[in-house]
Scaffold this motif. Structure first.
Motif, short mmCIF file in Angstrom:
data_model
loop_
_atom_site.label_atom_id
_atom_site.label_comp_id
_atom_site.label_asym_id
_atom_site.label_seq_id
_atom_site.Cartn_x
_atom_site.Cartn_y
_atom_site.Cartn_z
N GLY A 223 0.85 -1.27 -0.02
CA GLY A 223 -0.06 -0.03 0.07
C GLY A 223 0.99 1.13 0.18
N ILE A 224 0.25 2.47 0.17
CA ILE A 224 0.94 3.59 0.09
C ILE A 224 0.73 4.04 1.59
CG2 ILE A 224 0.78 6.04 -0.73
CD1 ILE A 224 -0.65 4.98 -3.01
N TYR A 225 2.20 4.43 2.11
CA TYR A 225 2.46 4.79 3.69
C TYR A 225 2.63 6.54 3.13
CZ TYR A 225 1.85 0.13 4.77
OH TYR A 225 1.34 -1.07 5.02
N SER A 226 2.45 7.60 3.91
CA SER A 226 2.93 8.75 3.90
C SER A 226 2.90 9.43 5.47
CB SER A 226 1.92 9.49 3.08
OG SER A 226 0.41 9.73 3.45
N ASP A 227 3.24 10.55 5.47
CA ASP A 227 3.43 11.59 6.65
C ASP A 227 3.41 13.06 6.02
OD1 ASP A 227 3.17 12.26 9.16
OD2 ASP A 227 5.37 11.81 9.70
N THR A 228 2.77 13.66 7.16
CA THR A 228 2.98 15.27 6.72
C THR A 228 3.76 15.98 7.62
OG1 THR A 228 0.78 15.19 5.53
CG2 THR A 228 1.77 17.37 6.34
N VAL A 229 4.62 16.55 7.46
CA VAL A 229 5.83 17.28 8.59
C VAL A 229 5.74 18.82 8.08
CG1 VAL A 229 8.03 17.67 9.01
CG2 VAL A 229 7.10 15.37 8.31
N ALA A 230 5.38 19.57 9.16
CA ALA A 230 5.17 20.71 9.16
C ALA A 230 6.56 21.61 9.11
CB ALA A 230 4.41 21.34 10.24
N VAL A 231 6.73 22.60 8.14
CA VAL A 231 7.92 23.36 8.07
C VAL A 231 7.68 24.72 8.65
CG1 VAL A 231 9.52 24.23 6.47
CG2 VAL A 231 8.54 22.18 5.86
N THR A 232 8.52 25.06 9.60
CA THR A 232 8.32 26.29 10.31
C THR A 232 9.61 27.06 10.11
OG1 THR A 232 6.81 25.45 12.00
CG2 THR A 232 7.96 27.39 12.22
N VAL A 233 9.44 28.30 9.79
CA VAL A 233 10.56 29.44 9.54
C VAL A 233 10.39 30.45 10.67
CG1 VAL A 233 11.88 31.06 8.15
CG2 VAL A 233 10.99 28.79 7.27
N THR A 234 11.18 30.66 11.69
CA THR A 234 11.42 31.51 12.59
C THR A 234 12.23 32.63 12.37
OG1 THR A 234 12.89 30.25 13.94
CG2 THR A 234 10.43 29.97 14.29
N PHE A 235 12.09 33.74 12.62
CA PHE A 235 12.86 35.00 12.09
C PHE A 235 12.71 36.13 13.21
CE2 PHE A 235 9.22 35.24 9.65
CZ PHE A 235 8.66 36.73 9.80
#
Length: 235
Positions: A223-235
């Motif tokens: 099957g298809i396996y996936s994950d969603t990772v949040a990208v955060t930019v702090t400045f």
């Protein structure tokens, strides 16, 4: 016999004629100059035959001053003909800002992608990395210092990242990890100053490669396996 013009009168009329010729450069100015000519005529007529030297001098002064006014108006230097100027002030304010995963024109937002490909069994490590438009893209105001962080995805734990099956009936998962270096020695997390990636903005779109690894493990159902990772930019 016709009386001869006195020297002062001849000089004034000569100046008047020269001024008139200089003035006739267009229909609008011609009308203005014609009105001035009438004015001169009314001034000159009573003084054509001065009784004494003082009166003759006064006559010359009046004619000269009037002709000077005509010359100013007809030559285009009069205030009524002068253009009026002003200024248009142009401004823009640039504030500190960062945008993530936008294209070069900031017209679209596309997620970064890390694809491990297709495999039958997970009996050895599988490495992959983002590339091109699939990499993390950051654009910030020039001069801004920033940090890029990646969270733990579905598990919320950066030390135990796992992909889930897109089939709700399948509860199996696949473990993986993300790194900021190709050798896999630096886990890419979301704690600023500890496991994030630092950047210095130059005002352009800057790309960052994410390295990933699926370690050898038990192979789950197909099957298809996936994950969603949040990208955060702090400045």
């Amino acid at each position: 016999m016709l009386s001869k013009k006195r020297p002062n009168e001849r000089c004034a009329w000569a100046t008047f004629i020269d001024t008139y010729q200089m003035a006739v450069v267009g229909p609008k100015k011609w009308i203005k100059c014609s009105l001035m000519i009438l004015l001169i005529a009314t001034k000159v007529a009573p003084l054509r035959n001065p009784r004494n030297r003082e009166e003759a001098m006064n006559s010359s002064r009046i004619i000269f001053r009037t002709v000077t006014i005509v010359a100013a108006i007809c030559s285009g230097t009069a205030y009524a003909d002068s253009p009026r100027t002003g200024n248009l002030q142009i401004k823009i304010e640039i504030t500190k800002d960062c945008q993530v995963n936008t294209d070069a024109k900031n017209s679209a937002i596309n997620d970064a992608v890390l694809d491990f490909g297709s495999h039958g069994v997970l009996n050895s490590d599988i490495d992959a990395q983002t590339a091109g438009a699939g990499s993390i893209r950051v654009q910030c105001t020039s001069g801004v210092d920033y940090n890029i962080g990646l969270d733990g995805g579905g598990t919320k734990d950066t030390s135990n990242r796992r992909m889930k099956s897109t089939d709700a009936a399948n509860t199996e998962t696949i473990g993986y990890q993300l790194y900021s270096d190709k050798s896999g020695g630096k886990v890419w997390g979301n704690t600023a100053g500890t496991d994030t990636v630092k950047g210095k903005a130059d005002g352009t779109l800057q790309s960052y490669t994410v390295y990933g690894r699926v370690i050898a493990q038990s192979t789950p159902p197909a099957g298809i396996y996936s994950d969603t990772v949040a990208v955060t930019v702090t400045f």
